[in-house]
Motif scaffolding. Structure first.
Motif, PDB file in Angstrom:
ATOM      1  N   ALA A  86       0.722  -1.184  -0.035  1.00 30.42           N
ATOM      2  CA  ALA A  86      -0.016   0.098   0.012  1.00 30.42           C
ATOM      3  C   ALA A  86       0.634   1.054  -0.035  1.00 30.42           C
ATOM      4  O   ALA A  86       2.019   0.943   0.622  1.00 30.42           O
ATOM      5  N   GLN A  87       0.547   2.032  -0.669  1.00 30.99           N
ATOM      6  CA  GLN A  87       1.300   3.348  -0.978  1.00 30.99           C
ATOM      7  C   GLN A  87       0.423   4.531  -1.061  1.00 30.99           C
ATOM      8  O   GLN A  87      -0.840   4.645  -1.598  1.00 30.99           O
ATOM      9  N   ALA A  88       0.858   5.880  -0.341  1.00 32.91           N
ATOM     10  CA  ALA A  88       0.007   6.851  -0.567  1.00 32.91           C
ATOM     11  C   ALA A  88       0.840   8.084  -0.276  1.00 32.91           C
ATOM     12  O   ALA A  88       1.882   8.146   0.358  1.00 32.91           O
ATOM     13  N   PRO A  89       0.676   9.192  -1.162  1.00 30.65           N
ATOM     14  CA  PRO A  89       1.447  10.553  -0.707  1.00 30.65           C
ATOM     15  C   PRO A  89       0.869  11.076   0.266  1.00 30.65           C
ATOM     16  O   PRO A  89      -0.156  11.275   0.887  1.00 30.65           O
ATOM     17  N   LEU A  90       1.588  12.081   1.114  1.00 29.90           N
ATOM     18  CA  LEU A  90       1.371  12.659   2.341  1.00 29.90           C
ATOM     19  C   LEU A  90       1.543  13.925   2.160  1.00 29.90           C
ATOM     20  O   LEU A  90       2.673  14.588   1.272  1.00 29.90           O
ATOM     21  N   GLU A  91       1.273  14.715   3.019  1.00 25.51           N
ATOM     22  CA  GLU A  91       1.812  16.335   3.453  1.00 25.51           C
ATOM     23  C   GLU A  91       3.221  15.946   3.931  1.00 25.51           C
ATOM     24  O   GLU A  91       3.597  15.081   4.768  1.00 25.51           O
ATOM     25  N   PRO A  92       4.180  17.033   3.472  1.00 21.23           N
ATOM     26  CA  PRO A  92       5.458  16.914   3.851  1.00 21.23           C
ATOM     27  C   PRO A  92       5.724  16.907   5.428  1.00 21.23           C
ATOM     28  O   PRO A  92       6.531  15.945   5.942  1.00 21.23           O
ATOM     29  N   GLU A  93       4.965  17.608   6.037  1.00 18.48           N
ATOM     30  CA  GLU A  93       5.051  17.589   7.480  1.00 18.48           C
ATOM     31  C   GLU A  93       4.478  16.350   8.216  1.00 18.48           C
ATOM     32  O   GLU A  93       5.062  15.974   9.306  1.00 18.48           O
ATOM     33  N   ILE A  94       3.641  15.625   7.422  1.00 23.37           N
ATOM     34  CA  ILE A  94       3.200  14.372   8.108  1.00 23.37           C
ATOM     35  C   ILE A  94       4.417  13.510   7.811  1.00 23.37           C
ATOM     36  O   ILE A  94       4.550  12.516   8.722  1.00 23.37           O
ATOM     37  N   GLY A  95       4.761  13.255   6.696  1.00 23.84           N
ATOM     38  CA  GLY A  95       6.059  12.532   6.292  1.00 23.84           C
ATOM     39  C   GLY A  95       7.329  12.629   7.347  1.00 23.84           C
ATOM     40  O   GLY A  95       7.971  11.492   7.451  1.00 23.84           O
ATOM     41  N   THR A  96       7.484  13.664   8.264  1.00 21.63           N
ATOM     42  CA  THR A  96       8.543  13.727   8.976  1.00 21.63           C
ATOM     43  C   THR A  96       8.084  13.140  10.331  1.00 21.63           C
ATOM     44  O   THR A  96       8.935  13.176  11.376  1.00 21.63           O
ATOM     45  N   THR A 127       7.927   2.270   5.010  1.00 16.70           N
ATOM     46  CA  THR A 127       8.756   3.505   4.479  1.00 16.70           C
ATOM     47  C   THR A 127       8.295   4.576   4.298  1.00 16.70           C
ATOM     48  O   THR A 127       7.439   4.847   3.614  1.00 16.70           O
ATOM     49  N   LYS A 128       9.083   5.716   4.558  1.00 14.57           N
ATOM     50  CA  LYS A 128       8.842   6.984   4.502  1.00 14.57           C
ATOM     51  C   LYS A 128       9.743   7.685   3.521  1.00 14.57           C
ATOM     52  O   LYS A 128      10.874   7.409   3.420  1.00 14.57           O
ATOM     53  N   ILE A 129       9.086   8.276   2.621  1.00 18.23           N
ATOM     54  CA  ILE A 129      10.171   8.893   1.387  1.00 18.23           C
ATOM     55  C   ILE A 129       9.708  10.165   1.450  1.00 18.23           C
ATOM     56  O   ILE A 129       8.501  10.756   1.441  1.00 18.23           O
ATOM     57  N   LEU A 130      10.854  11.194   1.479  1.00 17.34           N
ATOM     58  CA  LEU A 130      10.605  12.476   1.600  1.00 17.34           C
ATOM     59  C   LEU A 130      11.405  12.948   0.256  1.00 17.34           C
ATOM     60  O   LEU A 130      12.346  12.644   0.039  1.00 17.34           O
ATOM     61  N   ALA A 138      11.371  21.807  -9.670  1.00 21.26           N
ATOM     62  CA  ALA A 138      11.236  22.489  -8.532  1.00 21.26           C
ATOM     63  C   ALA A 138       9.920  23.065  -8.160  1.00 21.26           C
ATOM     64  O   ALA A 138       9.449  23.454  -7.036  1.00 21.26           O
ATOM     65  N   ASP A 139       8.937  23.263  -9.243  1.00 24.34           N
ATOM     66  CA  ASP A 139       7.671  23.723  -8.900  1.00 24.34           C
ATOM     67  C   ASP A 139       6.783  22.718  -8.280  1.00 24.34           C
ATOM     68  O   ASP A 139       5.681  23.415  -7.658  1.00 24.34           O
ATOM     69  N   GLU A 140       7.319  21.527  -8.420  1.00 25.64           N
ATOM     70  CA  GLU A 140       6.466  20.503  -7.641  1.00 25.64           C
ATOM     71  C   GLU A 140       6.618  20.692  -6.161  1.00 25.64           C
ATOM     72  O   GLU A 140       5.555  20.225  -5.249  1.00 25.64           O
ATOM     73  N   GLY A 141       7.617  21.398  -5.560  1.00 26.53           N
ATOM     74  CA  GLY A 141       7.793  21.519  -4.225  1.00 26.53           C
ATOM     75  C   GLY A 141       8.210  20.242  -3.567  1.00 26.53           C
ATOM     76  O   GLY A 141       8.727  19.167  -3.950  1.00 26.53           O
ATOM     77  N   ASP A 142       8.076  20.342  -1.986  1.00 34.05           N
ATOM     78  CA  ASP A 142       8.274  19.190  -1.241  1.00 34.05           C
ATOM     79  C   ASP A 142       7.215  18.138  -1.533  1.00 34.05           C
ATOM     80  O   ASP A 142       6.021  18.459  -1.651  1.00 34.05           O
ATOM     81  N   GLY A 143       7.720  16.997  -1.134  1.00 36.34           N
ATOM     82  CA  GLY A 143       6.704  15.854  -1.162  1.00 36.34           C
ATOM     83  C   GLY A 143       6.983  14.837  -0.078  1.00 36.34           C
ATOM     84  O   GLY A 143       8.190  14.808   0.468  1.00 36.34           O
ATOM     85  N   ALA A 144       5.986  14.038   0.091  1.00 39.98           N
ATOM     86  CA  ALA A 144       6.337  12.785   0.882  1.00 39.98           C
ATOM     87  C   ALA A 144       5.421  11.763   0.736  1.00 39.98           C
ATOM     88  O   ALA A 144       4.421  11.923   0.084  1.00 39.98           O
TER      89      ALA A 144
END
Length: 194
Positions: A86-96, A127-130, A138-144
């Motif tokens: 299972a995999q899902a994108p997250l808000e960067p602050e949740i990823g940390t 696995t957490k991926i930041l 660069a326009d995509e910004g940070d991701g998690a």
């Protein structure tokens, strides 16, 4: 009846049970090609949370594979094994969040327990991926992103295990049980389609 035909009949019954499972409207599940060479019998399913018309999901995705090997491989501790992803994108602050991996694993265990999906010999990784985009990205910004890879030896009905996996995929996507049709908070995913 030979041992081989008995195993084939047992697997056919398991396939029928899994194919009869219905899912919440937020999750689209379909059969995909099974991995080759892992076990004599296998069934693989893919699930996507609220996929776009193109079939992609900006919220989360997963895979569920039921394996059957009548020789009962020692690491399995039985003739059946489930492999799940299972995999899902997250808000960067949740990823940390330092507890994110533990919470993700606990969601799988809770989903299995809530359906009385008995199992043993569980193993897996969370696995957490930041990420940070550079140059033309660069326009995509940070991701998690969070990924869970797990396997376990099921006992009892297989449909309960499939239900638990489906709940996990939706939970990672931000859709807890009972939230079907409700907007994901802040539509937090980077969605190029909407």
């Amino acid at each position: 009846m030979t041992a081989g035909s008995g195993a084939a009949a047992a697997f056919a019954a398991a396939e029928e049970q899994l194919r009869a499972v219905s899912f919440r409207g937020d999750l689209v599940v379909h059969e995909i090609p099974s991995p080759q060479g892992v076990a004599p019998f296998s069934l693989a399913l893919a699930g996507d949370v609220r996929p776009t018309p193109e079939g992609d999901s900006p919220y989360g995705t997963g895979r569920f594979i039921l394996l059957h090997d009548p020789t009962e491989p020692e690491p399995w501790g039985g003739a059946w094994r489930i492999v799940a992803f299972a995999q899902a994108p997250l808000e960067p602050e949740i990823g940390t969040d330092p507890l994110l991996a533990e919470v993700t694993w606990s969601w799988l265990v809770d989903a299995l327990d809530s359906r009385a999906a008995a199992y043993h010999s569980a193993s897996g990784t969370a696995t957490k991926i930041l990420s940070k985009g550079f140059g033309s990205l660069a326009d995509e910004g940070d991701g998690a992103q969070i990924e869970l890879r797990a396997s376990w030896t099921p006992e009892g009905p297989f449909d309960a295990h499939l239900d638990a996996w489906a709940e996990l995929v939706c939970m990672l996507a931000g859709l807890p049980p009972g939230s079907e049709g409700i907007a994901v908070l802040g539509e937090r995913r980077n969605n190029p389609h909407g």
